[in-house]
Scaffold this active site. Sequence first.
Site, mmCIF file in Angstrom:
data_model
loop_
_atom_site.group_PDB
_atom_site.id
_atom_site.type_symbol
_atom_site.label_atom_id
_atom_site.label_comp_id
_atom_site.label_asym_id
_atom_site.label_seq_id
_atom_site.Cartn_x
_atom_site.Cartn_y
_atom_site.Cartn_z
ATOM 1 N N GLN A 233 -4.432 -4.861 7.215
ATOM 2 C CA GLN A 233 -5.448 -5.788 6.682
ATOM 3 C C GLN A 233 -5.386 -7.165 7.336
ATOM 4 O OE1 GLN A 233 -7.845 -4.736 4.924
ATOM 5 N NE2 GLN A 233 -7.049 -2.828 4.105
ATOM 6 N N CYS B 296 -4.737 2.419 -3.653
ATOM 7 C CA CYS B 296 -3.500 2.946 -3.058
ATOM 8 C C CYS B 296 -2.332 1.988 -3.286
ATOM 9 C CB CYS B 296 -3.663 3.225 -1.563
ATOM 10 S SG CYS B 296 -4.825 4.528 -1.225
ATOM 11 N N ASP C 83 3.128 -4.260 8.189
ATOM 12 C CA ASP C 83 1.930 -3.440 8.035
ATOM 13 C C ASP C 83 0.740 -4.380 8.201
ATOM 14 O OD1 ASP C 83 -0.280 -2.075 7.207
ATOM 15 O OD2 ASP C 83 0.520 -1.487 5.248
ATOM 16 N N LYS D 9 -10.362 0.165 10.796
ATOM 17 C CA LYS D 9 -10.572 -1.001 9.916
ATOM 18 C C LYS D 9 -10.938 -2.234 10.736
ATOM 19 C CE LYS D 9 -7.129 0.472 6.477
ATOM 20 N NZ LYS D 9 -7.920 0.939 5.347
ATOM 21 N N HIS E 285 0.877 -1.178 0.000
ATOM 22 C CA HIS E 285 0.000 0.000 0.000
ATOM 23 C C HIS E 285 0.916 1.229 0.000
ATOM 24 C CE1 HIS E 285 -2.765 2.958 1.837
ATOM 25 N NE2 HIS E 285 -3.757 2.151 1.518
#
Length: 411
Positions: A206, A368, A203, A229, A126
């Site tokens: 997600q 993104c 990261d 999220k 991303h």
Amino acid sequence: MTTINNSRAKELKKDFPIFKVKMSGKPLVYLDNAATTQKPFPVIKSIERYYRAQNANIHRGVYPLSEKATELFEQAHAKVGSLIGAKQDEIIFTRNATESLNLLAYSLPSLFEKGRDEIVLTEMEHHSNMVPWQQLARRRNMKLRYIRMKDGFTLDYGDAEEKISDKSAVVAAGHVSNALGTVHDVKRLAALARANGAFSVVDGAQSVPHQEVDVGEIGCDFLAFSGHKMAGPTGMGALYGRKQLLENMAPFNFGGDMIRKVSYEGAEWNELPMKFEAGTPNIAGGIGFGVAVDYLENTGLRAIGAWESELLRYALDKIKGVKGVSLFTPGVGKSSGILSFNIDGIHAHDVASLLGGEGVCIRGGHHCAMPLMGKLGVAGTSRVSFYLYNTYEDVDIFIQGLRKAKKVFGV
Ligand SMILES: Cc1ncc(COP(=O)(O)O)c(C=O)c1O
């Protein structure tokens, strides 16, 4: 283990007041959860309760209202930490995963060894886990190296072994690709980083909302993620860091609350996590984030992941019956509950906009991840992303919407 099936998902949906709202005059089918998720009653109520009955600034006041607000905010750090196997003081509250990654790109270089001038990323990042590192590379004259994506939308770990070396200062990789759903073996990447003396950054924007994530199990130095999220409020994110590293890193923002002592000449930094939380934070958001974690833990992270995989299997089965669809997915078992696709002859934005007219929210565009889209040879894709409250019926309505879009465009 608690499990989620279609009827349980329908029950869970009732916890989210937004599903009473209609969009385009139709029941809301929300399939854009990778962008942000909906919020359940307990989270909304906790924020309202804070402003109605608990509002005071934290850490400074010695009166009961302030002490209570401080306690709730600190408890929220502990809850977020415990979700990922970390301690309260290893969790820094930020605005979002993007800010967590920017914090690292500014503060971590103070710990880089001389001679290590490479930053290793993957081709599937991303922008939030790419642009801050690109800027760091510019500032420090460092080199960026990208681990390749293979055909089949998975990472080339052989390439990772070549690119991660004793020249690497940091290896920063997404846990789950927001554009394609691919789940990466971050444990392997963290081990490669460690073996080569580099820092590892994951990261988790997600992954943390959708599966059990444990920083000790992964073996990473840092993990960034976003509260919004994962059923929490917007304006909230977190950064996990190994305590010893956070203690040695330079602060990112300077000012109130992050200091222990200030003179006209200089200052000493406060203890963790305040050292990295300068100024008045998003107190209500932090408390709401903690309540979102409670909600997810009560629902069961493992159950959430399993249900999203089942929805992906169901959606793949259905979408294969729609002609002219190309899929960008590594498939069930290698993907989280994200499905990227294109329809021949219809732009991804038009698909999303037509579905919007049917009450269905999906995302169309580059997600993104512009460099990744370039590599795939597309301007963008349409993307469906699931969460705990989605049902088979949501998928059916989405598929009907796709068929309608094809009719409208005559393809
Ligand atoms: C993989 C990944 N990383 C980082 C981000 C940035 O998250 P935020 O916008 O909450 O900072 C996102 C958002 O979509 C994401 O999917």
